[in-house]
Design an enzyme around this catalytic site. Structure first.
Site, PDB file in Angstrom:
ATOM      1  N   ARG A 134     -10.402  -8.751  10.883  1.00  0.00           N
ATOM      2  CA  ARG A 134      -9.111  -8.822  11.564  1.00  0.00           C
ATOM      3  C   ARG A 134      -9.304  -8.441  13.026  1.00  0.00           C
ATOM      4  O   ARG A 134     -10.027  -7.498  13.336  1.00  0.00           O
ATOM      5  CB  ARG A 134      -8.123  -7.862  10.893  1.00  0.00           C
ATOM      6  CG  ARG A 134      -6.704  -8.050  11.371  1.00  0.00           C
ATOM      7  CD  ARG A 134      -5.766  -7.027  10.755  1.00  0.00           C
ATOM      8  NE  ARG A 134      -5.715  -5.818  11.550  1.00  0.00           N
ATOM      9  CZ  ARG A 134      -4.723  -4.917  11.498  1.00  0.00           C
ATOM     10  NH1 ARG A 134      -3.717  -5.096  10.655  1.00  0.00           N
ATOM     11  NH2 ARG A 134      -4.740  -3.846  12.252  1.00  0.00           N
ATOM     12  N   GLU A 142      -7.876  -6.446   1.911  1.00  0.00           N
ATOM     13  CA  GLU A 142      -8.021  -5.665   3.147  1.00  0.00           C
ATOM     14  C   GLU A 142      -8.790  -4.379   2.834  1.00  0.00           C
ATOM     15  O   GLU A 142      -8.519  -3.722   1.839  1.00  0.00           O
ATOM     16  CB  GLU A 142      -6.635  -5.329   3.718  1.00  0.00           C
ATOM     17  CG  GLU A 142      -6.695  -4.574   5.025  1.00  0.00           C
ATOM     18  CD  GLU A 142      -5.300  -4.286   5.598  1.00  0.00           C
ATOM     19  OE1 GLU A 142      -4.318  -4.394   4.842  1.00  0.00           O
ATOM     20  OE2 GLU A 142      -5.220  -3.949   6.783  1.00  0.00           O
TER      21      GLU A 142
HETATM   22  O1  EZ4 Z   1       0.938  -0.858   9.707  1.00  0.00           O
HETATM   23  O2  EZ4 Z   1      -0.252   0.480   6.640  1.00  0.00           O
HETATM   24  O3  EZ4 Z   1      -1.996  -4.890   7.801  1.00  0.00           O
HETATM   25  N1  EZ4 Z   1      -1.896  -3.717   7.899  1.00  0.00           N
HETATM   26  C1  EZ4 Z   1      -0.854  -3.062   8.427  1.00  0.00           C
HETATM   27  C2  EZ4 Z   1      -0.921  -1.559   8.379  1.00  0.00           C
HETATM   28  C3  EZ4 Z   1       0.447  -0.903   8.406  1.00  0.00           C
HETATM   29  C4  EZ4 Z   1       0.345   0.498   7.886  1.00  0.00           C
HETATM   30  C5  EZ4 Z   1       1.727   1.146   7.785  1.00  0.00           C
HETATM   31  O4  EZ4 Z   1       1.632   2.330   7.066  1.00  0.00           O
HETATM   32  O5  EZ4 Z   1       0.050  -3.685   8.935  1.00  0.00           O
HETATM   33  O6  EZ4 Z   1      -1.702  -1.092   9.431  1.00  0.00           O
HETATM   34 CO    CO Z   2      -0.072  -5.777   8.276  1.00  0.00          CO
END
Ligand code: EZ4
Ligand code: CO
Length: 415
Positions: free
Chosen positions: A147, A352
């Site tokens: 990402r 993720e």
């Molecule tokens: O902002 O988990 O894709 N991941 C995200 C995260 C969220 C956090 C919020 O607690 O968008 O980084």
């Molecule tokens: Co997100």
């Protein structure tokens, strides 16, 4: 086999986590994650005050019945607090069932559909050189999907950008702020300033630079974090088409599912959404109308394994795949559950993966392993989690808040 007791463990090894521990009358223990970033104690109280008293004496094997009992029985359905609490119970019961069966959990979910779950890591930088260093580091560590988030000229701090170049994939160290964990331990939330036009102007040039430097092979993702209107989102999707993204995430605040129709009609960039959703109903139109490509709900925030499995079976009819949320605010218990489920799901897409801090890993003792750009759960019975409760008790809860976003004129905006 009856549930004898359930205990809520709140611990803060670098950041806050809420874990439910269920013990059966013959001494089998299961764990479930109910962490809700910035609102942790609401879930802890929901569990302790309203759910734990209902569990003792229930059949530990009756997972579906317990899920329905907590979901329909509460009368007040859905919502992140309720669904995180149900997720914690559901995951703990699956852990127990798998331990009793003597099998790693993924075997009860249908067995492995693949060798390992492809994951994506998080590269970020305030500018291009810092971003490139971060990408190289991820490639060296074996990530095949990354990402990309960067600073935007004119904005002081932007979502998804590590607080310092020193912050590494491995994480937190003694810094109280994680690499990409924006919840800060402070009396009040931090406030950030946002400018959509500056962002939309800048992002395509970042992907142009990344493709130029690193080539076409690597899978690239980006998170717009709910900040755009449908037409702005459509513009971003179109402008990123030449860079062949794996996905573009959370382009609009999609309580309004119809917004995605506009985006979809304008761009072929794949869309992922739903880390803040908590039930299959939040996806009803998005999936049936084929407006998205990836479901972001993690086990932790959407009612557990039982419930995410339901979402993914519905999604499979429309060739929509999983892309479960895996920030550090999903605990190792929640990540373990995701990896077992992901290994079994036919329509798994990607997971993720933000590496937890060393302190966190010591508390939870996860047995999943990262190799070859993917995660694979351990082979021991259950989830493969070993909570060190004495150590957990050494890290008391500390209040933390996610930031609040404002436009340049002071208007509160989606963060
Ligand atoms: O902002 O988990 O894709 N991941 C995200 C995260 C969220 C956090 C919020 O607690 O968008 O980084
Ligand atoms: Co997100």
């Amino acid at each position: 086999m009856l549930i004898e007791r359930a205990d809520v463990i709140v611990t803060s090894p670098g950041r806050n986590f809420v874990t439910l521990k269920i013990t059966t009358d013959d001494g089998v223990v299961g764990y479930g994650d109910g962490t809700l970033n910035g609102r942790e104690l609401a879930v802890a109280a929901y569990l302790t005050d309203h759910v734990v008293p209902l569990l003792a004496g229930r059949d530990a094997h009756a997972i579906e019945d317990t899920w329905q009992y907590l979901y329909r029985g509460a009368y007040w359905r859905r919502g992140p607090v309720t669904m995180a609490a149900i997720a914690a119970v559901d995951t703990a019961l699956w852990d127990i069932k798998a331990k009793v069966a003597g099998l790693p959990l993924y075997q009860l979910l249908g067995g492995a559909s693949r060798e390992r779950c492809l994951v994506y890591g998080h590269a970020s930088g305030k500018d291009i050189p810092e971003l490139f260093d971060s990408i190289r580091k991820h490639l060296d560590e074996g990530f095949r999907a990354i990402r990309i988030q960067t600073g935007v000229p004119g904005l002081d701090s932007v979502y998804g950008v590590a607080s310092s170049a020193a912050a590494s994939v491995g994480g937190a160290g003694s810094d109280s702020r994680y690499d990409y964990e924006p919840a800060r331990r402070s009396a009040l939330p931090a406030e950030e300033t946002w400018d959509t036009r500056a962002y939309l102007r800048h992002v395509p040039s970042v992907f142009e630079a990344v493709r130029g430097e690193f080539g076409e092979d690597i899978a690239l993702l980006h998170d717009a974090h709910h900040r755009l209107t449908p037409i702005q989102a459509a513009k971003l999707g179109k402008s990123l088409e030449p860079y062949d993204l794996f996905w573009l995430e959370d382009v609009t605040p999609a309580e309004n599912q119809e917004a995605l129709r506009w985006v979809r009609h304008h761009t072929t960039t794949p869309l992922a959404i739903g880390e803040v959703f908590n039930s299959v109903w939040d996806y009803q139109h998005l999936i049936r109308e084929q407006l998205i490509d990836y479901v972001r709900s993690p086990v932790t925030h959407a009612g557990g394994i039982t419930s995410v499995r339901r979402i993914m079976d519905y999604a499979a009819m429309y060739q929509v795949k999983s892309g479960m949320h895996g920030p550090t605010d999903v605990s190792p218990v929640g990540l373990a559950a995701a990896v077992h489920l992901g290994l079994a799901l036919h329509n798994f897409g990607i997971q993720e993966y933000m590496v937890h801090s060393e302190q966190t890993r010591e508390v939870f003792g996860p047995t999943y392993e990262f190799a070859g750009g993917g995660l694979r759960p351990g082979e021991e019975p259950g989830l493969g989690i070993h909570v060190d409760e004495e150590l957990a008790a050494q890290y008391p809860y500390e209040r933390a808040y996610l930031p609040v976003n404002r436009l340049r004129d002071g208007t509160v905006h989606d963060w």
